[in-house]
Design an enzyme around this catalytic site. Structure first.
Site, short mmCIF file in Angstrom:
data_model
loop_
_atom_site.label_atom_id
_atom_site.label_comp_id
_atom_site.label_asym_id
_atom_site.label_seq_id
_atom_site.Cartn_x
_atom_site.Cartn_y
_atom_site.Cartn_z
N GLU A 154 -2.12 4.57 3.37
CA GLU A 154 -3.44 4.17 2.88
C GLU A 154 -4.60 4.64 3.76
O GLU A 154 -5.51 3.86 4.05
CB GLU A 154 -3.50 2.64 2.73
CG GLU A 154 -2.52 2.13 1.72
CD GLU A 154 -2.46 0.62 1.66
OE1 GLU A 154 -2.36 0.10 0.54
OE2 GLU A 154 -2.51 -0.03 2.70
C1 NGO Z 1 1.09 -2.01 1.50
C2 NGO Z 1 0.06 -1.78 2.58
C3 NGO Z 1 -0.03 -2.95 3.54
C4 NGO Z 1 -0.07 -4.27 2.80
C5 NGO Z 1 1.13 -4.37 1.90
C6 NGO Z 1 1.14 -5.66 1.12
C7 NGO Z 1 1.90 -0.55 3.00
C8 NGO Z 1 2.85 0.39 3.61
N1 NGO Z 1 0.61 -0.62 3.24
O1 NGO Z 1 2.28 -1.50 2.13
O2 NGO Z 1 -1.17 -2.79 4.35
O3 NGO Z 1 -0.05 -5.33 3.72
O4 NGO Z 1 1.20 -3.30 0.99
O5 NGO Z 1 2.22 -5.78 0.26
#
Ligand code: NGO
Length: 522
Positions: free
Chosen positions: A328
């Site tokens: 992200e």
């Molecule tokens: C995503 C995000 C995290 C969140 C999570 C919540 C990843 C790898 N990045 O997973 O920052 O906490 O979802 O389910």
């Protein structure tokens, strides 16, 4: 195949129904444990643990430690002395057979009969996993911390057991909410019961930096001073962290530390203004949005910072892997992301560690030998999945953490009071009923290194919260990682899982009484 030998899960799948305990019936059949053993050959008399039972170890300090660990589990509930000794005699024997290559580094054999139980392994980890099997073969009351009536019978026969995958992980996000050393140890003990071997700690995120870095002290003193919702946060000193690593190692789990880069870095950016492209530190963040922060890819100080952090963290890490996040990075352009990963991965290697990153790393150029942790879902675009598959064909190993299967922070159903639902609801069957071996199209089977269940903690605050989300899904992940695909079967599994409920109650683990599982009466 020897007479009476059956491979667990051969079609038709034998359903190991836990039998009611009577004076001479063992509580659990050999194939009734989780994860299901690779093979089990029931037969012969059970072994009865008595006041005279000794735990015989074969001399090496590691084997003695495992013997002591077993004794500490058995003594309070049985009320027996259970001396750990290297004197020969009837009882429970733990023995290393370094020449036995069939058992690998983590496998074991358990032979049980009237005169005793012998656990044999090539390496201590195998004996430790064998101890977990022995523990599960005993009645659930063995987990209690006060004397119980017994009897303490271990079914007769032989188990030969080796894991399917070398990576059987669980991740705990200690950034969104901080968890103390004791809370982490509690989770480690629960993971050990199901033969997990990796504890991935998500040590930094927008909401908090949790690991001391001497060369950048404000990361923790300021960046660690809060958490989601604005609580006081916290962080691990180096001594704290070493204690977690030591404790995990004593349970044969390797700690995989993660510093999430270049996004998910608000706590660092708030602590040091110079890490921001505009030189202005943002405020600390206690919300739950993602994707808004980024280290400044163009500034040299960014790489000095990463170098210092990786150097200090690598020095605290006896394990092979260091996780650099990479998910992200929505505030980093694609070009910058590639530039950043090209510079950061060699830093990890320079300090002797192997890179693991979330699967977005495959959108850059994964270093040789790197692992990608896949956290997509059924609806992830074909293009993104194809990128992971292409990297896997090119040598990048894959650890599977599909969010709509084994994210432990997903709600079980619409009524689950904790957790998130962005990947949908994940009930117990959904989390168990898939095959890591053919999950991602185009990924060669040999590229799949295993599975890992992440527990993100935006909504998770206490150990009771952790346990409610992890149980009963966590043992299913263990089985996906450990047991041969031939042992897989929901109908048999749900019965074995139901039998674990009494064990969790004995251990004080609160769990979700999923209607999919035929739990016994309480
Ligand atoms: C995503 C995000 C995290 C969140 C999570 C919540 C990843 C790898 N990045 O997973 O920052 O906490 O979802 O389910």
């Amino acid at each position: 195949m020897a007479a009476g030998f059956f491979t667990v899960g051969a079609t038709p799948v034998p359903v190991p129904v836990p039998v009611p305990e009577t004076a001479d019936t063992p509580a659990t059949p050999l194939a009734g444990v989780i994860p299901a053993p690779a093979s089990a050959r029931p037969g012969g008399s059970p072994y009865r643990i008595t006041h005279d039972t000794r735990i015989q170890v074969n001399g090496t300090p590691e084997v003695r430690r495992i013997g002591q660990y077993l004794a500490e589990i058995l003594r309070p509930s049985t009320g027996y002395p259970l001396p750990v000794t290297d004197r020969q005699g009837a009882g429970i024997r733990l023995r290393l057979a370094p020449g036995d290559t069939t058992l690998g580094q983590e496998g074991y054999r358990l032979d049980s009969g009237r005169s005793g139980v012998i656990l044999t392994a090539r390496a201590p980890a195998g004996l430790f996993h064998g101890v977990q099997t022995l523990r599960q073969l005993l009645p659930a009351a063995v987990e209690k911390d006060s004397a119980q009536p017994g009897p303490w019978l271990v079914a007769g026969g032989t188990i030969e057991d080796v894991p399917r995958y070398g990576w059987r992980g669980a991740m705990l996000d200690v950034s969104r909410h901080f968890f103390t050393v004791d809370q982490v140890k509690r989770y480690v003990d629960q993971l050990a019961l199901y033969k997990f071997n990796k504890l991935h700690l998500h040590l930094s995120d927008d909401q908090g930096w949790r690991i001391a870095v001497d060369s950048w002290p404000r990361l923790t003193t300021y960046g660690g001073s809060t958490q989601v919702g604005g609580g006081p946060g916290g962080f691990y000193t180096k001594a704290d962290y070493k204690e977690i690593v030591r404790y995990a190692a004593s349970r044969h789990l390797e700690v995989v530390p993660e510093i999430d880069l270049p996004g998910h870095t608000n706590a660092a950016l708030a602590s040091y203004a110079e890490l921001n492209c505009d030189g202005v530190a943002p405020p600390l963040y206690t919300g739950t949005e993602v994707g808004f922060s980024s280290l400044c890819v163009d500034k040299e100080v960014t790489y000095d910072f990463v170098d210092d952090v990786v150097r200090e963290l690598a020095a605290l890490t006896p394990g092979r892997y260091l996780h650099i996040g990479g998910d992200e990075a929505h505030s980093t352009s694609h070009e910058d992301y590639v530039t950043f990963m090209d510079r950061v991965q060699p830093i990890v290697e320079r300090y002797g560690k192997t890179v693991i990153g979330w699967h977005q790393l495959t959108g850059a150029t994964p270093a040789r030998g790197a692992l990608a942790q896949y956290w997509g879902l059924d609806s992830t675009s074909a293009e993104e999945k194809a990128r992971v598959a292409a990297a896997a064909r090119n040598g990048t190993g894959v650890v599977l953490s599909p969010a709509d299967r084994i994210y432990l922070d997903m709600k079980y159903d619409k009524d689950t009071p904790l957790g998130l639902d962005w990947a949908g609801y994940v009930d117990v069957r959904r989390s168990y009923d898939w095959d890591p071996g053919d999950y991602l199209e185009g990924v060669p089977a040999a590229a799949v290194r295993g599975v890992e269940a992440p527990l993100w903690t935006e909504t998770i605050v206490t150990s009771a919260d952790v346990e409610y989300m992890a149980f009963p899904r966590l043992p299913g992940v263990a089985e996906l990682g450990w047991s041969p695909v031939s042992a897989h079967g929901w109908e048999g599994y749900r019965v074995r899982l139901a039998a674990q409920g009494a064990r969790w109650e004995a251990l004080g683990i609160g769990y979700f009484r999923s209607p999919q599982v035929p739990w016994g009466a309480r």
